[in-house]
Every structure is written in C-alpha cells, then in structure tokens.
Design a protein around this motif. Structure first.
Motif, PDB file in Angstrom:
ATOM      1  N   UNK A 232       0.834  -1.197   0.000  1.00 57.21           N
ATOM      2  CA  UNK A 232       0.000   0.000   0.000  1.00 57.21           C
ATOM      3  C   UNK A 232       0.874   1.255   0.000  1.00 57.21           C
ATOM      4  N   UNK A 233       0.411   2.260  -0.686  1.00 58.31           N
ATOM      5  CA  UNK A 233       1.072   3.552  -0.651  1.00 58.31           C
ATOM      6  C   UNK A 233       0.905   4.168   0.737  1.00 58.31           C
ATOM      7  N   UNK A 234       1.819   5.046   1.147  1.00 57.57           N
ATOM      8  CA  UNK A 234       1.734   5.630   2.496  1.00 57.57           C
ATOM      9  C   UNK A 234       0.422   6.389   2.717  1.00 57.57           C
ATOM     10  N   UNK A 235      -0.108   6.272   3.917  1.00 52.90           N
ATOM     11  CA  UNK A 235      -1.252   7.066   4.358  1.00 52.90           C
ATOM     12  C   UNK A 235      -0.790   7.950   5.504  1.00 52.90           C
ATOM     13  N   UNK A 236      -0.934   9.253   5.336  1.00 53.53           N
ATOM     14  CA  UNK A 236      -0.447  10.182   6.344  1.00 53.53           C
ATOM     15  C   UNK A 236      -1.536  11.121   6.823  1.00 53.53           C
ATOM     16  N   UNK A 237      -1.467  11.470   8.099  1.00 52.53           N
ATOM     17  CA  UNK A 237      -2.395  12.420   8.709  1.00 52.53           C
ATOM     18  C   UNK A 237      -1.588  13.570   9.288  1.00 52.53           C
ATOM     19  N   UNK A 238      -1.980  14.798   8.946  1.00 49.11           N
ATOM     20  CA  UNK A 238      -1.322  15.983   9.475  1.00 49.11           C
ATOM     21  C   UNK A 238      -2.346  16.856  10.197  1.00 49.11           C
ATOM     22  N   UNK A 239      -1.989  17.309  11.400  1.00 43.97           N
ATOM     23  CA  UNK A 239      -2.803  18.224  12.182  1.00 43.97           C
ATOM     24  C   UNK A 239      -1.978  19.475  12.439  1.00 43.97           C
ATOM     25  N   UNK A 240      -2.608  20.665  12.297  1.00 40.13           N
ATOM     26  CA  UNK A 240      -1.828  21.876  12.455  1.00 40.13           C
ATOM     27  C   UNK A 240      -2.629  23.039  12.999  1.00 40.13           C
ATOM     28  N   UNK A 241      -1.905  23.992  13.601  1.00 44.66           N
ATOM     29  CA  UNK A 241      -2.501  25.244  14.049  1.00 44.66           C
ATOM     30  C   UNK A 241      -1.751  26.397  13.391  1.00 44.66           C
ATOM     31  N   UNK A 242      -2.454  27.519  13.238  1.00 33.41           N
ATOM     32  CA  UNK A 242      -1.930  28.683  12.526  1.00 33.41           C
ATOM     33  C   UNK A 242      -2.295  29.920  13.318  1.00 33.41           C
ATOM     34  N   UNK A 243      -1.291  30.767  13.635  1.00 39.18           N
ATOM     35  CA  UNK A 243      -1.522  31.933  14.480  1.00 39.18           C
ATOM     36  C   UNK A 243      -0.792  33.136  13.898  1.00 39.18           C
ATOM     37  N   UNK A 244      -1.486  34.273  13.822  1.00 38.99           N
ATOM     38  CA  UNK A 244      -0.888  35.515  13.339  1.00 38.99           C
ATOM     39  C   UNK A 244      -1.016  36.586  14.414  1.00 38.99           C
ATOM     40  N   UNK A 245      -0.024  36.711  15.300  1.00 36.82           N
ATOM     41  CA  UNK A 245      -0.110  37.722  16.363  1.00 36.82           C
ATOM     42  C   UNK A 245      -0.118  39.144  15.833  1.00 36.82           C
ATOM     43  N   UNK A 246       0.594  39.383  14.732  1.00 38.23           N
ATOM     44  CA  UNK A 246       0.565  40.658  14.023  1.00 38.23           C
ATOM     45  C   UNK A 246       0.473  40.354  12.528  1.00 38.23           C
ATOM     46  N   UNK A 247       0.069  41.336  11.755  1.00 42.99           N
ATOM     47  CA  UNK A 247      -0.254  41.077  10.348  1.00 42.99           C
ATOM     48  C   UNK A 247       0.928  40.546   9.547  1.00 42.99           C
ATOM     49  N   UNK A 248       2.154  40.951   9.884  1.00 46.21           N
ATOM     50  CA  UNK A 248       3.305  40.531   9.087  1.00 46.21           C
ATOM     51  C   UNK A 248       3.986  39.269   9.592  1.00 46.21           C
ATOM     52  N   UNK A 249       3.442  38.641  10.652  1.00 50.02           N
ATOM     53  CA  UNK A 249       4.069  37.450  11.219  1.00 50.02           C
ATOM     54  C   UNK A 249       3.088  36.284  11.257  1.00 50.02           C
ATOM     55  N   UNK A 250       3.534  35.128  10.753  1.00 53.80           N
ATOM     56  CA  UNK A 250       2.763  33.888  10.821  1.00 53.80           C
ATOM     57  C   UNK A 250       3.542  32.846  11.608  1.00 53.80           C
ATOM     58  N   UNK A 251       2.840  32.125  12.474  1.00 49.58           N
ATOM     59  CA  UNK A 251       3.433  31.052  13.264  1.00 49.58           C
ATOM     60  C   UNK A 251       2.658  29.765  12.999  1.00 49.58           C
ATOM     61  N   UNK A 252       3.363  28.705  12.651  1.00 50.50           N
ATOM     62  CA  UNK A 252       2.751  27.424  12.317  1.00 50.50           C
ATOM     63  C   UNK A 252       3.304  26.329  13.223  1.00 50.50           C
ATOM     64  N   UNK A 253       2.442  25.400  13.596  1.00 49.17           N
ATOM     65  CA  UNK A 253       2.860  24.210  14.333  1.00 49.17           C
ATOM     66  C   UNK A 253       2.052  23.024  13.816  1.00 49.17           C
ATOM     67  N   UNK A 254       2.744  21.943  13.460  1.00 44.89           N
ATOM     68  CA  UNK A 254       2.077  20.763  12.903  1.00 44.89           C
ATOM     69  C   UNK A 254       2.639  19.477  13.501  1.00 44.89           C
ATOM     70  N   UNK A 255       1.803  18.461  13.453  1.00 43.17           N
ATOM     71  CA  UNK A 255       2.231  17.094  13.752  1.00 43.17           C
ATOM     72  C   UNK A 255       1.793  16.228  12.578  1.00 43.17           C
TER      73      UNK A 255
END
Length: 272
Positions: free
Chosen positions: A177-200
């Motif tokens: 079987x081909x790989x099956x993957x699950x990704x969970x993530x959060x996305x936060x923009x404390x100010x308009x020019x900054x993005x913060x990402x965290x994933x598993x």
C-alpha cells in the motif's frame, strides 16, 4: 558513485522517515518547504498537493511551477505544475508532478475541488499515481485525499490533511500500500506581518514528525521564512518575493545525514 548512492537510498526508503520525497508524500511548494515542510495551512496554489481544503482560501485563480533538487542527486529531483481556478461553486485545482530519473520515477496527475462553508474550508483530491522501475515495469493506482481548516478567530485557525484516505496500493497487482499520512496543524498571526505554524504529521508506518515554522514580512513584497522538524532533526530557510500578480519563492533544507535540498517555485495570479 552517484548511482550507488541512489540505489542505497532507494533501498532504505521504506525504513527511514526521510522517505517522504515522492510526489505522493512530499510537501510541495518552496514557501511551505521554507517554513519546515508545512502541509496544513499553506493557503496557496500548492494546497492542491498539501491540503486541498486550502484552495478555498485563494482570492484569485493561480498557476505555478516548481522544482526540487534533493541531496545533489538529479535522480531524487522533482518538477511540478499546479493550478487553481475560482468558480461560483468553489475552487477547482489540478496538478502534475514527476519525481526521479530513468531508473526509478513516480508521477501523479489529478484534480481537486474545495469550498468555503462558513468558518470551515474543505476540499478533496482525486489523482492517478504511477511508479516505474526500469527492468521491473510500472504500476498505477487512484488515490483519494481530503483536507480542511477551520478559522476559529481572525488570527487563529486549526486544520487537518489526510493523504491516501483510500488506502490505495502501489498497483492492482501489488499488496504493497502507498503511504497514508495524517497531518494536524494550528496557525496563528499575532501581528499582520508574522505567521506562526505548528504541525504534527503521522504516517501509519513511522513515528510522528513535529514541525514548526514562521514567516515574517519585512516589506509588503519580501518575506523571510524558517522552520524545524523532528524525527529526524532538519532545518529549513526560505525567501519569498511577492507582488499582486507574481510570486517567486526559494527554500533551503538541511538534513545532517543526507545533505542539502534546494526548492524553487514561481507563480502567477490572474482574474477570471
């Protein structure tokens, strides 16, 4: 010598987490790669490959092309073409990708559709995937993937992506079987020019990979990016130039065991 390295790498692919390099499992687009191989909250044309639900976030139709050169081996390089078309019902996407060289290569071709339903955007992708090995022939299958995200506030959202939800095999004659993957993530923009990402990210056959990345706009048209992964530890850096109708992105990835990877993407946006 390069052929020997390539065959050793190919033999080890099923056993190491760095196996995520083929069109089916890899993260596409230099912007996402520059922030640490992020998959969930790209929200650009490359969402077709990474998380089809992100296509619903596009404000205009787009087309993009990209290329990756991994570890200095052209046998591990890939080229991609991807597009998204805004329609009344949602966003249509398409993508073409090819990975590998003459001895071993994989290619995919497919379509996707995404729509915005209140605070939730959801999308699905159907693609034909082929693997070819010189001297052994080729096999193909059809893969279904699903993804989406929910905007919980103007500055914070959560999302998920499931690749190969159909649990498709390498071919109809294969039990692999081909790989099956699950990704969970959060996305936060404390100010308009900054993005913060965290994933598993979790493939059913390997340990979870934790990913973190940031993007900072030092001007309206120039962006700096960096990211880090666990299992194994990897560092990423990126640079993006963006105007109203064009984007140019570069990413650099470092794997201590295998070497460096370069990614380049070019995109164009247009009104329907």
């Amino acid at each position: 010598m390069k052929q020997l390295i390539f065959f050793c790498f190919l033999f080890c692919l099923p056993f190491i987490s760095t196996a995520q390099t083929d069109p089916h499992t890899q993260v596409h687009g230099a912007r996402s790669q520059g922030m640490g191989n992020l998959r969930v909250h790209g929200m650009d044309t490359w969402s077709y490959f990474n998380n089809p639900g992100g296509l619903a976030k596009l404000e205009s139709s787009e087309i993009a092309a990209g290329s990756d050169l991994r570890f200095g081996l052209k046998e591990l390089s890939s080229v991609d073409l991807v597009g998204a078309w805004k329609v009344n019902a949602g966003t249509l996407g398409f993508g073409i990708s090819r990975y590998g060289g003459k001895l071993f290569n994989q290619q995919s071709l497919g379509v996707a559709f995404a729509n915005q339903l209140g605070i939730v955007s959801v999308g699905g992708k159907l693609e034909w995937f082929q693997t070819q090995i010189e001297g052994f022939g080729s096999g193909s299958s059809v893969i279904f993937s699903l993804g989406g995200m929910a905007e919980l506030s103007p500055n914070f959202s959560v999302g998920a992506s499931i690749s190969n939800l159909s649990r498709s095999k390498l071919s109809k004659y294969s039990e692999t079987r081909l790989p099956t993957g699950v990704s969970l993530g959060i996305f936060y923009t404390p100010i308009s020019q900054l993005q913060i990402h965290l994933e598993v990210e979790k493939d059913i056959q390997i340990k979870p990979i934790v990913k973190a990345g940031i993007e900072y706009g030092i001007r309206e048209w120039i962006f700096l990016r960096t990211g880090i992964n666990s299992n194994p530890s990897r560092l990423f850096f990126g640079l993006g130039l963006r105007s109203k109708s064009m984007s140019l992105d570069y990413a650099f990835g470092q794997n201590q065991a295998l070497g460096i990877t370069n990614h380049l993407s070019l995109g164009f946006a247009f009104e329907n």
